[in-house]
Motif scaffolding. Structure first.
Motif, PDB file in Angstrom:
ATOM      1  N   UNK A 170       0.842  -1.187   0.000  1.00 59.33           N
ATOM      2  CA  UNK A 170       0.000   0.000   0.000  1.00 59.33           C
ATOM      3  C   UNK A 170       0.879   1.239   0.000  1.00 59.33           C
ATOM      4  N   UNK A 171       0.267   2.331  -0.459  1.00 58.16           N
ATOM      5  CA  UNK A 171       1.002   3.591  -0.429  1.00 58.16           C
ATOM      6  C   UNK A 171       1.191   4.065   1.004  1.00 58.16           C
ATOM      7  N   UNK A 172       2.292   4.745   1.214  1.00 56.74           N
ATOM      8  CA  UNK A 172       2.645   5.311   2.520  1.00 56.74           C
ATOM      9  C   UNK A 172       2.546   4.269   3.634  1.00 56.74           C
ATOM     10  N   UNK A 173       2.952   3.053   3.338  1.00 62.42           N
ATOM     11  CA  UNK A 173       2.946   2.004   4.351  1.00 62.42           C
ATOM     12  C   UNK A 173       4.196   2.130   5.206  1.00 62.42           C
ATOM     13  N   UNK A 174       4.156   1.573   6.396  1.00 59.46           N
ATOM     14  CA  UNK A 174       5.282   1.569   7.321  1.00 59.46           C
ATOM     15  C   UNK A 174       5.943   0.197   7.216  1.00 59.46           C
ATOM     16  N   UNK A 175       7.038   0.138   6.424  1.00 59.20           N
ATOM     17  CA  UNK A 175       7.664  -1.152   6.171  1.00 59.20           C
ATOM     18  C   UNK A 175       8.331  -1.700   7.435  1.00 59.20           C
ATOM     19  N   UNK A 176       8.840  -0.834   8.307  1.00 55.94           N
ATOM     20  CA  UNK A 176       9.440  -1.312   9.556  1.00 55.94           C
ATOM     21  C   UNK A 176       8.389  -1.966  10.438  1.00 55.94           C
ATOM     22  N   UNK A 177       7.198  -1.386  10.448  1.00 54.94           N
ATOM     23  CA  UNK A 177       6.115  -1.975  11.232  1.00 54.94           C
ATOM     24  C   UNK A 177       5.726  -3.337  10.666  1.00 54.94           C
ATOM     25  N   UNK A 178       5.667  -3.450   9.321  1.00 55.83           N
ATOM     26  CA  UNK A 178       5.336  -4.734   8.714  1.00 55.83           C
ATOM     27  C   UNK A 178       6.375  -5.793   9.067  1.00 55.83           C
ATOM     28  N   UNK A 179       7.663  -5.436   9.001  1.00 63.13           N
ATOM     29  CA  UNK A 179       8.710  -6.395   9.329  1.00 63.13           C
ATOM     30  C   UNK A 179       8.615  -6.821  10.792  1.00 63.13           C
ATOM     31  N   UNK A 180       8.354  -5.885  11.686  1.00 64.64           N
ATOM     32  CA  UNK A 180       8.214  -6.220  13.110  1.00 64.64           C
ATOM     33  C   UNK A 180       7.001  -7.099  13.342  1.00 64.64           C
ATOM     34  N   UNK A 181       5.904  -6.822  12.609  1.00 65.68           N
ATOM     35  CA  UNK A 181       4.688  -7.618  12.763  1.00 65.68           C
ATOM     36  C   UNK A 181       4.916  -9.062  12.320  1.00 65.68           C
ATOM     37  N   UNK A 182       5.638  -9.248  11.216  1.00 63.44           N
ATOM     38  CA  UNK A 182       5.949 -10.604  10.762  1.00 63.44           C
ATOM     39  C   UNK A 182       6.806 -11.324  11.798  1.00 63.44           C
ATOM     40  N   UNK A 200      10.736  -1.986  -0.204  1.00 60.51           N
ATOM     41  CA  UNK A 200      10.238  -2.837  -1.279  1.00 60.51           C
ATOM     42  C   UNK A 200      11.265  -2.825  -2.420  1.00 60.51           C
ATOM     43  N   UNK A 201      11.497  -3.992  -3.010  1.00 63.35           N
ATOM     44  CA  UNK A 201      12.460  -4.104  -4.095  1.00 63.35           C
ATOM     45  C   UNK A 201      11.796  -4.694  -5.336  1.00 63.35           C
ATOM     46  N   UNK A 202      12.260  -4.238  -6.496  1.00 63.94           N
ATOM     47  CA  UNK A 202      11.764  -4.798  -7.749  1.00 63.94           C
ATOM     48  C   UNK A 202      10.760  -3.894  -8.417  1.00 63.94           C
ATOM     49  N   UNK A 203      10.410  -4.248  -9.665  1.00 62.78           N
ATOM     50  CA  UNK A 203       9.435  -3.481 -10.434  1.00 62.78           C
ATOM     51  C   UNK A 203       8.017  -3.881 -10.033  1.00 62.78           C
ATOM     52  N   UNK A 204       7.095  -2.952 -10.237  1.00 62.02           N
ATOM     53  CA  UNK A 204       5.694  -3.226  -9.949  1.00 62.02           C
ATOM     54  C   UNK A 204       5.205  -4.300 -10.912  1.00 62.02           C
ATOM     55  N   UNK A 205       4.552  -5.357 -10.396  1.00 69.53           N
ATOM     56  CA  UNK A 205       4.112  -6.471 -11.221  1.00 69.53           C
ATOM     57  C   UNK A 205       2.603  -6.665 -11.083  1.00 69.53           C
ATOM     58  N   UNK A 206       2.005  -7.174 -12.144  1.00 65.41           N
ATOM     59  CA  UNK A 206       0.595  -7.524 -12.140  1.00 65.41           C
ATOM     60  C   UNK A 206       0.450  -9.019 -12.377  1.00 65.41           C
TER      61      UNK A 206
END
Length: 318
Positions: A170-182, A200-206
């Protein structure tokens, strides 16, 4: 064009004389006639050697010609002179033929020498190509070894990284929070000081099955930890709890499985994908990574093999 009666060679009309008695043609040089007007009543040597009664026999009767004294000797003399002249002509022709054969032999020898020279040059070129091929093969092996060494060095730089796949993006997500949650869902605790960075790494994929306007496939979340021990503990916990999904984390959207793996270089990631495809094709049971290295095993109790390049894939999965 008539032939000279003396030497048997063809003559040009301007360079010949004709006997007034026997009508034979001769070179001026063959009958010693100087340049200039042809003498009236010119007679060749053969006609001059004939007796007078034989020369005049053309005007006599047949009986008188047969009974003319000395006629047989004159005929023999004339025939002998003609034979001598023909033999001289044959000797001249044979001499010219020998000269032509010698010239042909010389040309043939020169041709053989040129062919031998070309064969030698071809042999030298083939030897150079073989040497160059060996040098190219050695160079290719050296380049391949250097690529492997560089890839191993790059992999060592990623020994503190993990890659989390399946998390909704999602836009403006907190990646540190996601990593801690996992980490919490895996039974571990990650503080901010334990994470060097996360992104996040890599190109946007569908999704390939969906058309235009379909939702984007989430990119993997790459997390670099401060200590390698933390990364190893996170990977062990992920192997123990393989069924972790977004539903366990109360994240919006359809439930998705979450995968936590060690981060690989692009080269190792491609090699790992090819190894899994090849193992599935020949029904090998295990393919995995550890410490940035790729391993495989056909079945329980079988020996473990390490995969370093595509050549190992071709050797193992046959």
């Amino acid at each position: 064009m008539p032939k000279c009666r003396a030497c048997g060679k063809y003559t040009a009309n301007a360079d010949c004389v004709r006997c007034s008695k026997c009508s034979n043609v001769y070179h001026r040089g063959c009958c010693s006639v100087p340049a200039g007007p042809i003498p009236v009543g010119f007679a060749c040597q053969s006609c001059k050697a004939k007796p007078a009664d034989y020369v005049s026999s053309e005007n006599s009767s047949p009986g008188e010609e047969i009974n003319a004294p000395g006629k047989v000797e004159a005929d023999c003399t004339r025939m002998l002179c003609q034979l001598i002249q023909e033999v001289k002509g044959l000797r001249t022709d044979l001499k010219e033929a020998r000269i032509e054969i010698q010239q042909f032999k010389a040309d043939l020898q020169a041709c053989c020498n040129r062919i031998a020279s070309v064969e030698q040059k071809v042999l030298e070129v083939e030897q150079k190509l073989v040497t160059k091929s060996c040098d190219n093969a050695h160079l290719e092996n050296t380049i391949a070894d250097l690529k492997i060494q560089l890839n191993e060095r790059d992999q060592e730089l990623l020994l503190n990284d993990v890659e989390i796949a399946g998390l909704p993006e999602q836009r403006s997500e907190n990646v540190l929070h996601l990593a801690s949650l996992v980490a919490v869902k895996l039974g571990l605790t990650l503080e901010e000081r334990d994470v060097v960075h996360a992104e996040r790494r890599g190109a946007v994929r569908r999704n390939r099955e969906d058309g235009e306007g379909a939702p984007q496939r989430p990119r993997p979340l790459v997390v670099r930890l401060a200590r390698r021990a933390q990364r190893d503990a996170l990977l062990r916990a992920a192997r123990v709890r393989r069924g972790l999904s977004t539903a366990d984390m109360d994240l919006a959207g359809e439930p998705r499985k979450i995968y936590v793996n060690e981060r690989l270089t692009q080269s190792n990631r491609q090699l790992f994908g090819k190894a899994r495809e090849a193992a599935s094709r020949v029904h090998w049971k295990y393919v995995w990574t550890r410490g940035g290295q790729i391993f495989t095993r056909k079945d329980d109790g079988k020996s473990v093999e390490r995969i370093r390049n595509e050549g190992d894939i071709n050797n193992f999965f046959v």
